[in-house]
Design a protein around this motif. Structure first.
Motif, mmCIF file in Angstrom:
data_model
loop_
_atom_site.group_PDB
_atom_site.id
_atom_site.type_symbol
_atom_site.label_atom_id
_atom_site.label_comp_id
_atom_site.label_asym_id
_atom_site.label_seq_id
_atom_site.Cartn_x
_atom_site.Cartn_y
_atom_site.Cartn_z
ATOM 1 N N CYS A 77 18.040 22.708 12.718
ATOM 2 C CA CYS A 77 18.966 21.720 13.301
ATOM 3 C C CYS A 77 20.354 21.825 12.671
ATOM 4 N N VAL A 78 20.385 21.973 11.365
ATOM 5 C CA VAL A 78 21.675 22.108 10.678
ATOM 6 C C VAL A 78 22.364 23.402 11.098
ATOM 7 N N SER A 79 21.617 24.510 11.153
ATOM 8 C CA SER A 79 22.237 25.787 11.527
ATOM 9 C C SER A 79 22.749 25.767 12.969
ATOM 10 N N MET A 80 22.175 24.938 13.812
ATOM 11 C CA MET A 80 22.620 24.816 15.199
ATOM 12 C C MET A 80 23.820 23.873 15.347
ATOM 13 N N GLY A 81 24.236 23.247 14.232
ATOM 14 C CA GLY A 81 25.407 22.381 14.269
ATOM 15 C C GLY A 81 25.110 20.933 14.608
ATOM 16 N N PHE A 82 23.847 20.547 14.555
ATOM 17 C CA PHE A 82 23.498 19.171 14.897
ATOM 18 C C PHE A 82 24.118 18.161 13.939
ATOM 19 N N GLN A 83 24.434 18.594 12.708
ATOM 20 C CA GLN A 83 25.033 17.665 11.743
ATOM 21 C C GLN A 83 26.325 17.077 12.317
ATOM 22 N N HIS A 84 27.089 17.885 13.045
ATOM 23 C CA HIS A 84 28.325 17.389 13.662
ATOM 24 C C HIS A 84 28.020 16.304 14.694
ATOM 25 N N VAL A 85 26.954 16.490 15.446
ATOM 26 C CA VAL A 85 26.547 15.490 16.444
ATOM 27 C C VAL A 85 26.119 14.213 15.733
ATOM 28 N N TRP A 86 25.315 14.362 14.688
ATOM 29 C CA TRP A 86 24.849 13.180 13.957
ATOM 30 C C TRP A 86 26.023 12.436 13.336
ATOM 31 N N ASP A 87 26.966 13.175 12.760
ATOM 32 C CA ASP A 87 28.141 12.533 12.168
ATOM 33 C C ASP A 87 28.971 11.825 13.225
ATOM 34 N N PHE A 88 29.127 12.444 14.398
ATOM 35 C CA PHE A 88 29.859 11.824 15.492
ATOM 36 C C PHE A 88 29.173 10.522 15.921
ATOM 37 N N ASP A 89 27.851 10.586 16.081
ATOM 38 C CA ASP A 89 27.105 9.388 16.481
ATOM 39 C C ASP A 89 27.281 8.267 15.473
ATOM 40 N N LYS A 90 27.186 8.590 14.193
ATOM 41 C CA LYS A 90 27.351 7.567 13.157
ATOM 42 C C LYS A 90 28.737 6.936 13.214
ATOM 43 N N ALA A 91 29.744 7.753 13.475
ATOM 44 C CA ALA A 91 31.117 7.267 13.472
ATOM 45 C C ALA A 91 31.499 6.527 14.751
#
Length: 135
Positions: A106-120
């Protein structure tokens, strides 16, 4: 002739489609060397152009090589193996060592950016009342 015309027109890279032998590849590279433009070879497993080692491609005169199908072919082979196992065994235990670790994937696919966007930016307070009742 087209590659030479593209070089004269200002192309940054030259590519001649589908040479079918190392001799043809060498001829292409030697005939275009005086353009000063980098030469690109398209390496497709199962394609018309012979696959060569990196060193051989350099010796032939190529500066760039692309492998557009390699990942897809590997993925297809992996999917065949995994789904065959699922079909025959009914579970994924036999292919566990072939699988990526889920969170790392998930991290290698860039999901962290999605999760950060959702949180913000996600405003759960703004959901319609009936949305909270849906599973």
């Amino acid at each position: 002739r087209r590659a030479r015309a593209f070089a004269a027109a200002g192309a940054d890279i030259l590519f001649v489609e589908a040479p079918e032998s190392e001799a043809e590849m060498a001829t292409i590279c030697s005939s275009l060397a005086d353009t000063g433009k980098p030469l690109l070879v398209n390496c497709v497993e199962g394609g018309k152009t012979p696959l060569c080692s990196k060193q051989k491609l350099i010796e032939l005169g190529y500066q760039l090589a692309i492998y557009p199908a390699t990942g897809f072919l590997a993925m297809g082979q992996a999917l065949t193996k995994v789904y065959r196992n699922l079909s025959e065994a009914g579970d994924s235990f036999g292919v566990k060592s072939d699988l990526a670790e889920f969170k790392g994937f998930c991290v290698s696919m860039g999901f962290q950016h999605v999760w950060d966007f959702d949180k913000a930016h996600a405003d759960l307070e703004a959901l319609p009342e009936d949305a909270e009742k849906k599973p």
